[in-house]
Design an enzyme around this catalytic site. Sequence first.
Site, PDB file in Angstrom:
ATOM      1  N   HIS A   1       0.975  -1.180  -0.166  1.00  0.00           N
ATOM      2  CA  HIS A   1      -0.011   0.081  -0.057  1.00  0.00           C
ATOM      3  C   HIS A   1       0.957   1.143  -0.332  1.00  0.00           C
ATOM      4  CE1 HIS A   1      -3.326  -2.606   2.201  1.00  0.00           C
ATOM      5  NE2 HIS A   1      -3.491  -2.404   1.090  1.00  0.00           N
TER       6      HIS A   1
ATOM      7  N   LYS B   1     -16.806  -6.446   6.192  1.00  0.00           N
ATOM      8  CA  LYS B   1     -15.611  -7.308   6.340  1.00  0.00           C
ATOM      9  C   LYS B   1     -15.237  -6.971   7.725  1.00  0.00           C
ATOM     10  CE  LYS B   1     -13.405  -6.263   1.707  1.00  0.00           C
ATOM     11  NZ  LYS B   1     -12.052  -5.920   1.373  1.00  0.00           N
TER      12      LYS B   1
ATOM     13  N   SER C   1      -3.028  -7.704   2.894  1.00  0.00           N
ATOM     14  CA  SER C   1      -3.220  -7.579   4.457  1.00  0.00           C
ATOM     15  C   SER C   1      -3.468  -8.801   4.956  1.00  0.00           C
ATOM     16  CB  SER C   1      -4.473  -6.478   4.789  1.00  0.00           C
ATOM     17  OG  SER C   1      -3.836  -5.206   3.961  1.00  0.00           O
TER      18      SER C   1
HETATM   19  P1  ADP Z   1      -9.991  -3.578  -0.376  1.00  0.00           P
HETATM   20  O1  ADP Z   1     -10.145  -2.110  -0.797  1.00  0.00           O
HETATM   21  O2  ADP Z   1     -10.298  -4.508  -1.258  1.00  0.00           O
HETATM   22  O3  ADP Z   1     -10.384  -3.814   1.184  1.00  0.00           O
HETATM   23  P2  ADP Z   1      -7.007  -3.203   0.541  1.00  0.00           P
HETATM   24  O4  ADP Z   1      -7.299  -2.409   1.752  1.00  0.00           O
HETATM   25  O5  ADP Z   1      -6.322  -4.505   1.028  1.00  0.00           O
HETATM   26  O6  ADP Z   1      -8.465  -3.853  -0.254  1.00  0.00           O
HETATM   27  O7  ADP Z   1      -6.529  -2.536  -0.517  1.00  0.00           O
HETATM   28  C1  ADP Z   1      -6.585  -1.370  -1.243  1.00  0.00           C
HETATM   29  C2  ADP Z   1      -6.091  -1.238  -2.581  1.00  0.00           C
HETATM   30  O8  ADP Z   1      -4.626  -1.570  -2.378  1.00  0.00           O
HETATM   31  C3  ADP Z   1      -6.922  -2.071  -3.376  1.00  0.00           C
HETATM   32  O9  ADP Z   1      -6.788  -1.438  -4.692  1.00  0.00           O
HETATM   33  C4  ADP Z   1      -5.708  -3.294  -3.567  1.00  0.00           C
HETATM   34  O10 ADP Z   1      -5.598  -3.847  -4.759  1.00  0.00           O
HETATM   35  C5  ADP Z   1      -4.321  -2.489  -3.289  1.00  0.00           C
HETATM   36  N1  ADP Z   1      -3.208  -3.394  -2.827  1.00  0.00           N
HETATM   37  C6  ADP Z   1      -3.443  -4.286  -1.902  1.00  0.00           C
HETATM   38  N2  ADP Z   1      -2.219  -4.780  -1.508  1.00  0.00           N
HETATM   39  C7  ADP Z   1      -1.424  -4.280  -2.419  1.00  0.00           C
HETATM   40  C8  ADP Z   1      -0.130  -4.444  -2.690  1.00  0.00           C
HETATM   41  N3  ADP Z   1       0.845  -5.493  -2.069  1.00  0.00           N
HETATM   42  N4  ADP Z   1       0.535  -3.757  -3.744  1.00  0.00           N
HETATM   43  C9  ADP Z   1       0.050  -2.947  -4.541  1.00  0.00           C
HETATM   44  N5  ADP Z   1      -1.464  -2.693  -4.167  1.00  0.00           N
HETATM   45  C10 ADP Z   1      -2.091  -3.355  -3.112  1.00  0.00           C
END
Ligand code: ADP
Length: 162
Positions: free
Chosen positions: A17, A41, A128
């Site tokens: 992130h 979630k 995560s």
């Molecule tokens: P969500 O919004 O589905 O609950 P997350 O909070 O895990 O997902 O992630 C938010 C955004 O960051 C999403 O676009 C996800 O694809 C992206 N993301 C998550 N992990 C990574 C990573 N390791 N590298 C790049 N982008 C990521």
Amino acid sequence: MRIAIYPGSFDPLTNGHLDVVQRAAKLFDRVIVAVAKNESKHALFTLAERVAMVKKAVADLPNVEADSFDCLLVEYVVARKARAIVRGLRAVSDFEFEFQLALMNRKLEENVETIFMMPKDTYTFLSSRIVKEIARLGGDVSQFVPPNVQIALQKKLKPAKK
Ligand code: ADP
């Protein structure tokens, strides 16, 4: 002023992130990392904890802030006067869901663009969910999350004393 919103659950924020945040911060005047309340979630961390973790991890990036939202994403984007939503794409497996989400958001608000960013290749396997799994089983997550998140995970997952 070009403002972008980077929405997600961030339960918790990982280095993947953070990599996306750093890239977006170079392209936009302001990046708002927006933590979704998302009660469907079952988050490990509370909304306040997730926001605080993001805040601390982005403290050295002057044009990045942390916030939370509990409404339709596009409504939040418009309210914050942003024009773009940033999302991370790790692999083909992310694509289908992200594609659907982006087009749905465009249907709801056609003036908002979704921008996809690819993280550094070493973060493409990071999520995560997997970080929580490793931490829960006592594994070392120091290379996957910022130091403050590592500490928060240790505290949260410390086995209760009998
Ligand atoms: P969500 O919004 O589905 O609950 P997350 O909070 O895990 O997902 O992630 C938010 C955004 O960051 C999403 O676009 C996800 O694809 C992206 N993301 C998550 N992990 C990574 C990573 N390791 N590298 C790049 N982008 C990521």
